[in-house]
Design a protein around this motif. Structure first.
Motif, PDB file in Angstrom:
ATOM      1  N   LEU A   1      25.085   0.524  13.244  1.00  0.00           N
ATOM      2  CA  LEU A   1      25.255   1.570  12.235  1.00  0.00           C
ATOM      3  C   LEU A   1      23.992   2.412  12.071  1.00  0.00           C
ATOM      4  O   LEU A   1      24.051   3.524  11.528  1.00  0.00           O
ATOM      5  N   GLU A   2      22.857   1.906  12.548  1.00  0.00           N
ATOM      6  CA  GLU A   2      21.587   2.617  12.413  1.00  0.00           C
ATOM      7  C   GLU A   2      21.256   3.474  13.630  1.00  0.00           C
ATOM      8  O   GLU A   2      20.251   4.195  13.624  1.00  0.00           O
ATOM      9  N   GLU A   3      22.068   3.401  14.679  1.00  0.00           N
ATOM     10  CA  GLU A   3      21.762   4.136  15.907  1.00  0.00           C
ATOM     11  C   GLU A   3      21.740   5.657  15.712  1.00  0.00           C
ATOM     12  O   GLU A   3      20.873   6.331  16.289  1.00  0.00           O
ATOM     13  N   PRO A   4      22.654   6.254  14.927  1.00  0.00           N
ATOM     14  CA  PRO A   4      22.528   7.700  14.692  1.00  0.00           C
ATOM     15  C   PRO A   4      21.201   8.064  14.034  1.00  0.00           C
ATOM     16  O   PRO A   4      20.596   9.097  14.365  1.00  0.00           O
ATOM     17  N   GLY A   5      20.729   7.217  13.101  1.00  0.00           N
ATOM     18  CA  GLY A   5      19.429   7.440  12.496  1.00  0.00           C
ATOM     19  C   GLY A   5      18.319   7.341  13.528  1.00  0.00           C
ATOM     20  O   GLY A   5      17.362   8.125  13.522  1.00  0.00           O
ATOM     21  N   ASN A   6      18.428   6.357  14.440  1.00  0.00           N
ATOM     22  CA  ASN A   6      17.443   6.228  15.518  1.00  0.00           C
ATOM     23  C   ASN A   6      17.436   7.485  16.386  1.00  0.00           C
ATOM     24  O   ASN A   6      16.375   7.933  16.844  1.00  0.00           O
ATOM     25  N   PHE A   7      18.622   8.038  16.622  1.00  0.00           N
ATOM     26  CA  PHE A   7      18.757   9.252  17.427  1.00  0.00           C
ATOM     27  C   PHE A   7      17.964  10.404  16.811  1.00  0.00           C
ATOM     28  O   PHE A   7      17.125  11.035  17.468  1.00  0.00           O
ATOM     29  N   PHE A   8      18.217  10.688  15.538  1.00  0.00           N
ATOM     30  CA  PHE A   8      17.535  11.803  14.875  1.00  0.00           C
ATOM     31  C   PHE A   8      16.036  11.537  14.710  1.00  0.00           C
ATOM     32  O   PHE A   8      15.216  12.443  14.900  1.00  0.00           O
ATOM     33  N   ASN A   9      15.681  10.303  14.358  1.00  0.00           N
ATOM     34  CA  ASN A   9      14.259   9.990  14.140  1.00  0.00           C
ATOM     35  C   ASN A   9      13.455  10.076  15.429  1.00  0.00           C
ATOM     36  O   ASN A   9      12.276  10.437  15.413  1.00  0.00           O
ATOM     37  N   ASN A  10      14.075   9.744  16.550  1.00  0.00           N
ATOM     38  CA  ASN A  10      13.408   9.909  17.834  1.00  0.00           C
ATOM     39  C   ASN A  10      13.214  11.385  18.154  1.00  0.00           C
ATOM     40  O   ASN A  10      12.140  11.799  18.588  1.00  0.00           O
ATOM     41  N   LEU A  11      14.254  12.181  17.918  1.00  0.00           N
ATOM     42  CA  LEU A  11      14.161  13.614  18.208  1.00  0.00           C
ATOM     43  C   LEU A  11      13.099  14.276  17.332  1.00  0.00           C
ATOM     44  O   LEU A  11      12.382  15.175  17.784  1.00  0.00           O
ATOM     45  N   LEU A  12      13.000  13.846  16.080  1.00  0.00           N
ATOM     46  CA  LEU A  12      12.013  14.424  15.169  1.00  0.00           C
ATOM     47  C   LEU A  12      10.580  14.106  15.590  1.00  0.00           C
ATOM     48  O   LEU A  12       9.633  14.721  15.097  1.00  0.00           O
ATOM     49  N   GLN A  13      10.426  13.131  16.493  1.00  0.00           N
ATOM     50  CA  GLN A  13       9.106  12.809  17.037  1.00  0.00           C
ATOM     51  C   GLN A  13       8.914  13.372  18.449  1.00  0.00           C
ATOM     52  O   GLN A  13       7.908  13.095  19.096  1.00  0.00           O
ATOM     53  N   GLY A  14       9.902  14.152  18.885  1.00  0.00           N
ATOM     54  CA  GLY A  14       9.823  14.727  20.220  1.00  0.00           C
ATOM     55  C   GLY A  14      10.201  13.774  21.324  1.00  0.00           C
ATOM     56  O   GLY A  14       9.951  14.045  22.497  1.00  0.00           O
ATOM     57  N   LYS A  15      10.847  12.658  20.972  1.00  0.00           N
ATOM     58  CA  LYS A  15      11.239  11.655  21.967  1.00  0.00           C
ATOM     59  C   LYS A  15      12.707  11.894  22.343  1.00  0.00           C
ATOM     60  O   LYS A  15      13.626  11.268  21.789  1.00  0.00           O
TER      61      LYS A  15
END
Length: 272
Positions: free
Chosen positions: A94-108
């Motif tokens: 359930l946390e994977e969408p959050g991981n997706f956005f948080n990675n993108l916000l770090q340029g990953k």
């Protein structure tokens, strides 16, 4: 994100910016064995140490000893491993969408796409996330929270906080967890599912700490031990574990330069 969530988001950022400047810890009077003594707290990261220590004692000596640990031990002993794994996988999925956005916000970008692909695969083929199909296909979990995003953006942790029943935290991480809760699908979970997810993650987190209890018991100051470990782990996450490697490389470079200097001196002596 709704207008209300946006307002909450910017309020959180302002709160972090204002509290991150706290750097002076006050002296605190404590009563021990009937005599009043003065305890000096000088850690700039922990200006609320007097209160934090009281909450820590309650968490560790009362709440954990009489409730959380016994329930965790019972859960580990009674629940079959395959069921624990399935429930834990579903909660983390359930946390994977959050991981997706948080990675993108770090340029990953690549790790972010891994998180998105994991969510799609595990939610469908993996039976609502209970089976980590993505891991079997070689797609690793790229866990990132919004608190880490704020750290990468340069925001400091702010004051250290010991929260009842939750444990160690800080203003940046606590604010980040609020933002993480705004990501889909966490926002659409009903109360029962949200509570179930919270309990499962809490039990698994506590179970993972059982092997480390002896280190805590042997610590001269268990409160300081937990705080130091917390900040070291936090720094490790924000830097993706690169800070220690960087220090090591710098030390190795200094050693090499010293060796090179000695070698040059030796060659000079031979020529003479």
């Amino acid at each position: 994100m709704s207008v209300q969530n946006k307002s909450s988001f910017f309020f959180i950022l302002l709160l972090i910016a204002s509290l991150s400047g706290c750097a002076t810890a006050p002296d605190t009077n404590r009563v021990a064995d009937g005599a009043e003594t003065t305890q000096n707290y000088s850690d700039p990261k922990d200006p609320f140490e007097a209160v934090n220590r009281e909450i820590w004692e309650f968490n560790w000596e009362v709440l954990d000893a009489y409730l959380i640990r016994p329930v965790t031990v019972g859960y580990v002993e009674v629940m079959p491993q395959f069921a624990r794994t399935g429930l834990s996988n579903a909660a983390e999925n359930l946390e994977e969408p959050g991981n997706f956005f948080n990675n993108l916000l770090q340029g990953k970008v690549a790790p972010g796409m891994d998180s998105l692909l994991r969510f799609i695969l595990n939610s469908t083929v993996g039976l609502l996330g209970t089976i980590d199909v993505a891991a079997k296909l070689g797609i690793p979990q790229q866990e990132e929270n919004f608190g880490e995003v704020l750290g990468v953006w340069g925001l400091q942790t702010g004051p250290y906080l010991m929260i009842p029943a939750r444990g160690p935290s800080d203003v940046r991480s606590l604010s980040g967890s609020i933002v993480d809760g705004m990501y889909y699908p966490l926002t659409i979970l009903d109360t029962n599912l949200a509570i179930a997810r919270f309990v499962i993650k809490g039990l698994e987190a506590r179970a993972s700490l059982i092997p480390q209890e002896e280190q805590l018991k042997q610590a001269v100051d268990d409160y300081a031990f937990v705080k130091n470990a917390y900040f070291e782990n936090l720094q490790f996450k924000v830097t993706d574990g690169k800070s220690g490697d960087q220090n090591l490389e710098e030390d190795e470079l200094e050693d090499f330069e010293e060796f090179e200097s000695l070698l040059e001196d030796y060659e000079t002596d031979l020529e003479n």
